[in-house]
Every structure is written in C-alpha cells, then in structure tokens.
Design an enzyme around this catalytic site. Sequence first.
Site, PDB file in Angstrom:
ATOM      1  CD  GLU A 264      -3.221  -1.658  -0.292  1.00 37.49           C
ATOM      2  OE1 GLU A 264      -2.773  -0.123  -0.645  1.00 37.49           O
ATOM      3  OE2 GLU A 264      -3.949  -2.011   0.257  1.00 37.49           O
ATOM      4  CB  CYS A 298      -1.538   7.211   1.095  1.00 41.84           C
ATOM      5  SG  CYS A 298      -3.178   6.265   2.103  1.00 41.84           S
ATOM      6  CD  GLU A 395       1.975  10.499  -0.622  1.00 37.47           C
ATOM      7  OE1 GLU A 395       2.883   9.770  -1.009  1.00 37.47           O
ATOM      8  OE2 GLU A 395       0.855   9.950  -0.730  1.00 37.47           O
TER       9      GLU A 395
HETATM   10  P1  NAP Z   1       8.636   5.563   4.427  1.00 39.91           P
HETATM   11  O1  NAP Z   1       9.175   6.029   4.555  1.00 39.91           O
HETATM   12  O2  NAP Z   1       8.294   4.707   3.301  1.00 39.91           O
HETATM   13  O3  NAP Z   1       8.257   4.037   5.639  1.00 39.91           O
HETATM   14  C1  NAP Z   1       7.661   3.080   5.670  1.00 39.91           C
HETATM   15  C2  NAP Z   1       7.539   2.542   7.032  1.00 39.91           C
HETATM   16  O4  NAP Z   1       8.663   2.179   5.945  1.00 39.91           O
HETATM   17  C3  NAP Z   1       8.356   2.847   8.313  1.00 39.91           C
HETATM   18  O5  NAP Z   1       7.981   1.818   8.718  1.00 39.91           O
HETATM   19  C4  NAP Z   1      10.191   2.689   8.207  1.00 39.91           C
HETATM   20  O6  NAP Z   1      10.442   2.424   9.548  1.00 39.91           O
HETATM   21  C5  NAP Z   1      10.335   1.933   6.842  1.00 39.91           C
HETATM   22  N1  NAP Z   1      11.437   2.310   6.183  1.00 39.91           N
HETATM   23  C6  NAP Z   1      11.445   2.851   5.943  1.00 39.91           C
HETATM   24  N2  NAP Z   1      13.162   3.066   5.520  1.00 39.91           N
HETATM   25  C7  NAP Z   1      13.273   1.545   4.779  1.00 39.91           C
HETATM   26  C8  NAP Z   1      14.308   0.789   4.363  1.00 39.91           C
HETATM   27  N3  NAP Z   1      15.258   1.327   3.512  1.00 39.91           N
HETATM   28  N4  NAP Z   1      14.230   0.242   4.225  1.00 39.91           N
HETATM   29  C9  NAP Z   1      13.214  -1.292   5.494  1.00 39.91           C
HETATM   30  N5  NAP Z   1      12.346  -0.500   5.841  1.00 39.91           N
HETATM   31  C10 NAP Z   1      11.596   1.107   5.805  1.00 39.91           C
HETATM   32  O7  NAP Z   1       7.176   5.925   4.171  1.00 39.91           O
HETATM   33  P2  NAP Z   1       6.934   7.789   5.297  1.00 39.91           P
HETATM   34  O8  NAP Z   1       7.278   8.633   3.956  1.00 39.91           O
HETATM   35  O9  NAP Z   1       7.290   7.420   6.715  1.00 39.91           O
HETATM   36  O10 NAP Z   1       5.499   7.570   5.025  1.00 39.91           O
HETATM   37  C11 NAP Z   1       4.581   7.682   3.930  1.00 39.91           C
HETATM   38  C12 NAP Z   1       3.895   7.146   2.925  1.00 39.91           C
HETATM   39  O11 NAP Z   1       3.555   6.085   3.103  1.00 39.91           O
HETATM   40  C13 NAP Z   1       3.241   8.038   1.962  1.00 39.91           C
HETATM   41  O12 NAP Z   1       3.712   7.722   0.377  1.00 39.91           O
HETATM   42  C14 NAP Z   1       2.165   7.471   2.020  1.00 39.91           C
HETATM   43  O13 NAP Z   1       1.315   7.644   1.113  1.00 39.91           O
HETATM   44  C15 NAP Z   1       2.524   6.308   1.851  1.00 39.91           C
HETATM   45  N6  NAP Z   1       1.235   5.321   3.016  1.00 39.91           N
HETATM   46  C16 NAP Z   1       0.585   4.307   2.339  1.00 39.91           C
HETATM   47  C17 NAP Z   1      -0.198   3.798   2.791  1.00 39.91           C
HETATM   48  C18 NAP Z   1      -1.714   3.012   2.109  1.00 39.91           C
HETATM   49  O14 NAP Z   1      -1.973   2.378   2.147  1.00 39.91           O
HETATM   50  N7  NAP Z   1      -1.107   3.149   0.338  1.00 39.91           N
HETATM   51  C19 NAP Z   1      -0.944   3.882   3.993  1.00 39.91           C
HETATM   52  C20 NAP Z   1      -0.336   5.415   4.644  1.00 39.91           C
HETATM   53  C21 NAP Z   1       0.862   5.880   3.800  1.00 39.91           C
HETATM   54  P3  NAP Z   1      11.352   3.436  10.119  1.00 39.91           P
HETATM   55  O15 NAP Z   1      10.322   4.690  10.755  1.00 39.91           O
HETATM   56  O16 NAP Z   1      11.413   2.693  11.215  1.00 39.91           O
HETATM   57  O17 NAP Z   1      12.794   3.660   8.959  1.00 39.91           O
END
Ligand code: NAP
Length: 494
Positions: A264, A298, A395
Amino acid sequence: MVGSGIAKEALASLRYSELLQSRSFVNGAWVSGESRAEVVDPATGEVIATIDELNVDIVDTAVSAAADAFLSWRDVLPAARGAILRRWADLLREHASDLATIVTAEQGKPHKEAVGEVSYAAGFLDWFAAEGERAYGETVPSHLSGSRLTVSWQPVGVTAAITPWNVPIAMITRKAGAALAAGCTMVVKPAKETPLSALAVAKLAEMAGMPPGVFQVINGDAPMMSKRLLAQQNVRAFSFTGSTRVGRLLLEQASASVKKVSLELGGHAPFIVFDDADLSAAVAGCMGAKFATSGQDCLGANRIYVQRNIYDEFVRRYAGAVGELKVGHGLDSNTDIGPMTIESVSQKCREQIRQAIDAGARLVIGGVDNPLGRQFVTPTVLADVNDDMNIAQEETFGPVAAILPFDSEDEVLKRANSSEYGLAAYVYTSNLNRAMRMSDRLEYGMVAVNTPKFTGSPIPFGGWKQSGLGREGSRYGMQDYMEQKYICFGNLNG
Ligand code: NAP
C-alpha cells in the site's frame, strides 16, 4: 513552544499505564534490547519516552517462534481464532482514549481523529474474525470421469509487515487481522516514529489471549530488519504500507525468495469538481479529503480540479473554510491540524509552496512560515496551479491544497489519469451519467463520488499502478495471506 510538556504529562496520566511499553513483544514475552531510542513529540521536539531497540538477530528468533506457533494456530478453528480477534477489538475500544493519547503524543494528529483511528482499527479485527469463518473453497464440476475436484484456501505460514507512522494502529490491525484470521502468524516492524502505538496494540493482543509467537512486534533498524525478514525462506508473505520508493526496494528484496507481497504505497488523488456539483458539498468534501490526518494521508486530495465557470467561487469558499482551521498541539481539543510527524514532510510542503509560487501559482491563504515551529505547516491554498508544478506531480502529504482549473470532461479525465499513482480519486457532479463515465474511466483503485468518506473494513483498499499491489480489508483482504489448494480425488469408482 506549543504544548510544552503536555504529551509527557498525558502519557504519565494514562488510565491504564501498562499500555505504555518500551520492550519488544517476541514469542509472548517482553524482550529488552542493547540500545535505546528516543520517542519524540513532533509538536515540541521533546523526548516523551525511550524504547529498547533490538539487534537484527531478533528477526531470526521472532520468525522461528512464528513458524512454531503457526503449526498449532493454523489448526485452531476459525471461530476460536475469531474469538481472540474480537476480544482484541473489544480491548482496543475499551482503551480507545488512552490509545489515542499515545498516538497523538508520538504522531501528532488531533486526539479526536486518533480516537476515530482506534475505532477504524478495531473494525478490521471484527471484520476478519467473521471473514475467517467464511473462507470457503469450491467444488469444481469435473472434466475427469470418476473424480472429485476441490479447491480450498490455506494459510501461507509466517508473514511479516512493515507499517507506517501516519496511521500507526489501524495499519497494523488491517494487516494482522487478515493474516491471523487466515491462520497465519505475523511479525510486525512499526515505524520508528510510532513504536509506542504498536507496543500498546501488542499489549492488548497479549491481554486478549493471543498464543505466543502468533503476533509479535519488534523495534530496531528498519532497513536491516526488513532485509533479514525478507531473506528468510519461511516468511511466505510480506505486507508493507509506506512510500513508493521504499515499496520498490522491498519488492526487489522479496523477489529472491518469491514471496507473496502486498504493498500500500503513495497516492496523488485527483479531486474533480464539475460545474453541476453541489458546491457547498464539494467544498466540505474537499476539506475532509485534504486535511484528514493533518494532510498526512495517502488518500489526500493532491490535485483539486475545478471547472472554470465555478472556479473563482470554489477558490473563495474553500479558502474561507481553510482559514477556519486551527493549528496546534494534537492534545488541545480545539486543534484541527497538528504538527507534521517528521520534519521532511513539513520541508517538502514548504518547497512545494515556494516552487509553485515561483512558477506562477497564486497564494490564496497560508504560506511557508508557521509561528509554532518547523514541524508545523499553515493550512495553505494555492490557486492557478498547473500540471508541470512539483505539487501537481509529487505527493505532498501535508496540509497544502493545490487547485487547478479545467474546461471539459475529456480534458480533466486525461489530466487526472496522467499520474504514476492510482490509489484514490474523487468526483463531484450531480449528473448521474457523468458520475458513471468518470468512475469507470479513472485509473484508480478507489473512486469516491460526491463524498470524501469511503474507507472501512468492508471495502477492498488498494491502488493501481505505482500505488501498490493487493487489497486490504473486504472479503479479498485475506487472499494475500492464503494460497489456493486444488485437490483431485481420482478413481472414485475403482
Ligand atoms: P517510508 O519512509 O516508506 O516508511 C514507512 C515504513 O518503512 C516505516 O516503517 C519505515 O521504518 C520503513 N522503512 C523506511 N526505509 C526503509 C528501508 N530502506 N527498508 C525497509 N524499511 C524501511 O514512508 P513514510 O514517508 O514514512 O510514510 C508516508 C508514505 O506512506 C506516503 O508515501 C504515503 O502515501 C504512504 N502511505 C500509504 C498508505 C496506503 O495505504 N497506500 C497508507 C499510509 C501511508 P522506520 O520508520 O523505522 O525507518
């Protein structure tokens, strides 16, 4: 400083203090780590708690416990698995106010919205408790004489999830509810910004009578832990909610052992208002679609397309409504918009505002500065945005609204579909035929017509294109955690 000390005070006065855990939940026990990590109130930057971070080797321990637990959990009758999920849901609702306080303290969203998240989260556990009992297979009319052909659904085994900070409780139950109801076990690694919410959910799982190893939460370095999880042969399915960038990386890592993957990812929702729409409803709907979770959603309306002959009126009324939003600490009951959970989101909002203005957009209300601090973003409306500006392509994930004029249905459809994202789209019109045409042709996994509200446990949540793979919730949600098994009973007359 806005709300100095109040998050820490609120955590110290939880009605049930056991919800506040600092250790990871592994094989039914609370496990300490070698190092500590700080949890911060995003509104003030104050440290509100510290948690144990585990060494990456804990992944092996957790996966091995999950594999052992699977051997008995898969044989527990669906009704009995459902009873545990329902108890878990009841406990979430019973402790909703405390859970919401924890979410607000570390994530920042207004407390009233966090209470709503807890109810949304509990709904998934109830939904899948019931769905587990309905995972029917089928009998296929045979093409082979004297044989009986059946197809059944079976749990894949150990599963893993990586969850985000913006909806830190519901993104766990939406995945774990489906996996556990299917008969799988799950290891969850939550986002580093919101570990307390995840550990509180684990505490309630323990209280609900979850057998050891069935549901586990581990905290530590995300890239290392996810790499180790995805390298494990016996992690059979993996689910991630987060950015498209990280989703791509994890998909690649999961490919080595050909896991089932559900993703997602990001969104860039078009919100389309035709001149025959109920304008008041469109303005109100666009407030909900843009500013829920302080814009860190999102599903957030990222391109608000308004037909030219109602454009000025829409911009005027919308800016009026945006001007009423109160920005502040999420624990202040008047707050509509809290801080951004991570600073990179507020920075990106400021950059998008600056870039759009430099490229000719009109700042109607808001702007780049907020007196409350670096992690706050003033709710902002930009008009006369065009398709080439960053905000129309990347985004935003914050409380900045971009409004773009359009002339015809064909034109807006083409522009709305010209995105790599395909999560959600909104259409406002009172013309039934147009509503049907648009909803048929929008290349998005979810289309909301004349409403900003459409999520919940019964619907298949998920995106097209680079917004993801698979569906969560609904009667399809368990399929990511199950495999079909076809059995041919031959020679029945022999
Ligand atoms: P993100 O950087 O992708 O982080 C999300 C998760 O991934 C966190 O648990 C993070 O852990 C982990 N993570 C980060 N880098 C990683 C890596 N290199 N390897 C493995 N895991 C890793 O996302 P964000 O920017 O925090 O969150 C917002 C994004 O989520 C937006 O793009 C949004 O659209 C999307 N989102 C989508 C939905 C949906 O249902 N489609 C719902 C909610 C959010 P750590 O925090 O421990 O680094």
